[in-house]
Design a protein around this motif. Structure first.
Motif, PDB file in Angstrom:
ATOM      1  N   THR A 108       1.901  -5.102   4.711  1.00  0.00           N
ATOM      2  CA  THR A 108       2.704  -3.890   4.890  1.00  0.00           C
ATOM      3  C   THR A 108       4.193  -4.217   4.794  1.00  0.00           C
ATOM      4  OG1 THR A 108       0.989  -2.920   6.287  1.00  0.00           O
ATOM      5  CG2 THR A 108       3.196  -1.955   6.432  1.00  0.00           C
TER       6      THR A 108
ATOM      7  N   TYR B 180      -9.477  -0.533  -5.997  1.00  0.00           N
ATOM      8  CA  TYR B 180      -8.782   0.673  -5.536  1.00  0.00           C
ATOM      9  C   TYR B 180      -9.762   1.827  -5.642  1.00  0.00           C
ATOM     10  CZ  TYR B 180      -4.807  -2.387  -6.431  1.00  0.00           C
ATOM     11  OH  TYR B 180      -3.929  -3.454  -6.449  1.00  0.00           O
TER      12      TYR B 180
ATOM     13  N   HIS C  80       0.864  -3.902  -1.744  1.00  0.00           N
ATOM     14  CA  HIS C  80       0.176  -4.277  -0.508  1.00  0.00           C
ATOM     15  C   HIS C  80      -1.052  -5.147  -0.796  1.00  0.00           C
ATOM     16  CE1 HIS C  80      -1.139  -3.284   3.742  1.00  0.00           C
ATOM     17  NE2 HIS C  80      -2.300  -3.671   3.214  1.00  0.00           N
ATOM     18  N   GLU C  81      -1.932  -4.678  -1.684  1.00  0.00           N
ATOM     19  CA  GLU C  81      -3.170  -5.414  -1.938  1.00  0.00           C
ATOM     20  C   GLU C  81      -2.900  -6.755  -2.625  1.00  0.00           C
ATOM     21  OE1 GLU C  81      -5.580  -4.367  -0.370  1.00  0.00           O
ATOM     22  OE2 GLU C  81      -4.845  -2.350   0.011  1.00  0.00           O
TER      23      GLU C  81
ATOM     24  N   GLU D 294       0.771   0.722  -2.683  1.00  0.00           N
ATOM     25  CA  GLU D 294      -0.570   0.245  -2.393  1.00  0.00           C
ATOM     26  C   GLU D 294      -0.895  -0.989  -3.233  1.00  0.00           C
ATOM     27  OE1 GLU D 294      -4.504   2.548  -1.333  1.00  0.00           O
ATOM     28  OE2 GLU D 294      -4.257   2.545  -3.513  1.00  0.00           O
TER      29      GLU D 294
ATOM     30  N   GLU E 212       5.454  -4.301   1.345  1.00  0.00           N
ATOM     31  CA  GLU E 212       5.829  -2.975   0.841  1.00  0.00           C
ATOM     32  C   GLU E 212       7.280  -2.667   1.206  1.00  0.00           C
ATOM     33  OE1 GLU E 212       3.069   0.304   1.570  1.00  0.00           O
ATOM     34  OE2 GLU E 212       1.691  -1.149   2.452  1.00  0.00           O
TER      35      GLU E 212
ATOM     36  N   THR F 132     -11.368   2.793   1.230  1.00  0.00           N
ATOM     37  CA  THR F 132      -9.975   2.436   0.984  1.00  0.00           C
ATOM     38  C   THR F 132      -9.887   1.287  -0.013  1.00  0.00           C
ATOM     39  OG1 THR F 132      -9.988   0.895   2.839  1.00  0.00           O
ATOM     40  CG2 THR F 132      -9.293   3.143   3.293  1.00  0.00           C
TER      41      THR F 132
ATOM     42  N   PRO G 250      -5.395   3.685  -7.427  1.00  0.00           N
ATOM     43  CA  PRO G 250      -4.295   3.405  -6.489  1.00  0.00           C
ATOM     44  C   PRO G 250      -3.534   4.678  -6.142  1.00  0.00           C
ATOM     45  CG  PRO G 250      -3.794   2.577  -8.701  1.00  0.00           C
ATOM     46  CD  PRO G 250      -5.213   3.023  -8.730  1.00  0.00           C
ATOM     47  N   THR G 251      -3.184   4.815  -4.870  1.00  0.00           N
ATOM     48  CA  THR G 251      -2.459   6.017  -4.444  1.00  0.00           C
ATOM     49  C   THR G 251      -1.012   6.001  -4.918  1.00  0.00           C
ATOM     50  OG1 THR G 251      -1.980   4.942  -2.328  1.00  0.00           O
ATOM     51  CG2 THR G 251      -3.918   6.353  -2.421  1.00  0.00           C
TER      52      THR G 251
END
Length: 459
Positions: free
Chosen positions: A342, A303, A315-316, A312, A345, A293, A307-308
């Motif tokens: 989270t 990532y 978040h990071e 994301e 986000e 992840t 990155p998705t």
């Protein structure tokens, strides 16, 4: 005559006492503990010393994926040490020096047990240099694969929570932060990235290897250290007056082409929300095939597989405040990292045309069953990265707190928490104490319901 003899005797007594002072008590040296006492990882970290700096020097051979490395640690003894441990499960060791002198050593599982030629006094600064060579292998446990991750053209590192020991000896506990220097040699056609800022590049030697130097000047937990070696598309710019360096493997272009620009956008937004960025540069690295992840490696998240989505990245990067700069002292408090990242986000969606944080909260609050079966504030080692218990319910705890104390207290609380604990470590009890101080409310029952009960809290 009697008086003269008495005076002479007294004089001789004084001379004898001054010539023969009492013998000093012997100094007792004892071994440092083989673990830092974390409830989830009791062997992680070590006792008896505090690390100030890591100097990592390694030469990487892409043909056989081997490294030839020396890690030099500068530390301060916090007790009289007869011997001490480092966490290291990496390649075979060729030698250990303590303050430049050869030291005895043995390996015991993940422990590297070092006995210096003489005891180390409490308060003294010492160096330990460990030389080793071979192929690092990732650490595997209930949380997955961590540490040195092999790629088709090199490697990258993502070590949370227990993988730093796969590639360098360290005091691998989040409670012991230190500054880092990296000096990495690789074939000149490969790019080398790491935490912090690039401070120099040496031209290729006779074997066609160049050496790149990076420095992380702010304290960093060992699990947040990274290097990435391979073929990359690199972009450099600035955000908030500091360097923004991003890179991605060319095979990940579709998922990573906006990484550089969005990183700058997300960092600028988070500075407004959380206060000054805690490090001297930012960025991101996309590499690998997604088998690991994403991880908030300090200053420059990695990532895996690219990155998705933008969430994301948000978040990071939020972890740079919550998790990196303000680190957990114990893995039991992992919700302080993941819950806040989270919730970042959710706040980003709320402020950029998406659903409000309340709408997201309400959707999850309606869930039933196993969603509520673990304790967010103490999920257990096997569940410390559980999406429901730690990430989502951690964010729900943050939102429920926002609702309870109001925005006028909540948003200053975020900035105060990040500023007062900057570059340090903290606990859930510390956060509760600050929230109570700023709100003037007794919040113990609230946090007990949301963090330490394996059931759905009442609203």
């Amino acid at each position: 005559m009697v008086r003269k003899l008495a005076a002479l005797a007294a004089s001789l007594t004084v001379m004898a006492s001054s010539a023969a002072p009492a013998a000093a008590e012997p100094v007792t040296f004892l071994p440092g503990s083989a673990g830092a006492g974390d409830p989830y990882y009791p062997l992680q970290g070590n006792g008896g010393y505090d690390v100030g700096h890591y100097d990592l020097r390694l030469r990487f051979d892409p043909d056989d994926h081997e490294v030839d490395a020396t890690t030099t640690i500068t530390a301060t003894a916090v007790q009289n040490l007869s011997r001490f441990n480092l966490d290291f499960s990496g390649p075979p060791i060729s030698g250990v020096l303590v303050d430049g002198a050869r030291a005895a050593y043995r390996r015991d599982g993940q422990e590297l047990v070092i006995t210096p030629p003489k005891g180390l006094r409490s308060g003294s600064t010492f160096t330990v240099a460990v030389s080793y060579a071979g192929t690092p292998k990732a650490v595997s446990d209930a949380t997955g694969h961590q540490g040195w991750i092999k790629t088709k053209d090199g490697a990258f590192v993502a070590s949370q929570p227990d993988g730093a020991r796969s590639w360098f000896p360290s005091n691998d506990t989040p409670a012991d932060k230190a500054t880092f220097s990296f000096r990495v040699s690789a074939p000149e056609d490969l790019t080398v990235l790491a935490n912090g800022e690039r401070t120099g590049t040496d031209g290729a030697d006779d074997d066609g290897y160049k050496t790149v130097r990076w420095e992380m000047g702010q304290p960093m937990a060992p699990y947040l250290a990274t290097v990435a070696i391979g073929h990359f598309v690199v972009s450099e710019g600035t955000v908030g007056g500091m360097p923004n360096v991003t890179a991605y493997d060319p095979s990940l272009a579709d998922k990573s082409k906006d990484l550089h620009d969005f990183t700058a956008k997300a960092v600028a937004w988070e500075i407004g929300l959380f206060g000054p960025y805690p490090f001297s540069s930012t960025g991101g690295i996309a590499d690998g095939n997604g088998s690991v992840t994403a991880l908030e490696t300090q200053g420059r998240p990695v990532y895996s597989g690219g990155p998705t989505d933008n969430s994301e990245i948000v978040h990071e990067l939020a972890h740079q405040w919550f998790g990196d700069s303000v680190g957990v002292r114990s893995w039991r408090d992992i919700w302080l990292n993941e819950g806040f990242a989270t919730y970042a986000e959710w706040l980003y969606q709320e402020q950029h045309g998406g659903p409000s944080a309340k709408e997201i909260f309400d959707r999850h609050y309606r869930r039933t069953g196993h969603f509520w079966n673990l304790k967010t504030g103490d999920p257990g080692q096997e569940h410390m990265f559980d999406e429901h218990a730690v990430y989502l319910r951690g964010a729900m705890t943050v939102h429920a707190l926002r609702t309870k104390i109001g925005d006028r207290v909540f948003f200053p609380l975020l900035k105060t928490w990040a500023q007062e604990n900057r570059h340090g470590t903290a606990t859930t009890a510390d956060f509760i104490g600050l929230a109570e101080k700023l709100s003037g409310q007794n919040l113990r029952p609230f946090f007990d319901a949301w963090l330490y009960q394996a059931k759905k809290p009442r609203l």
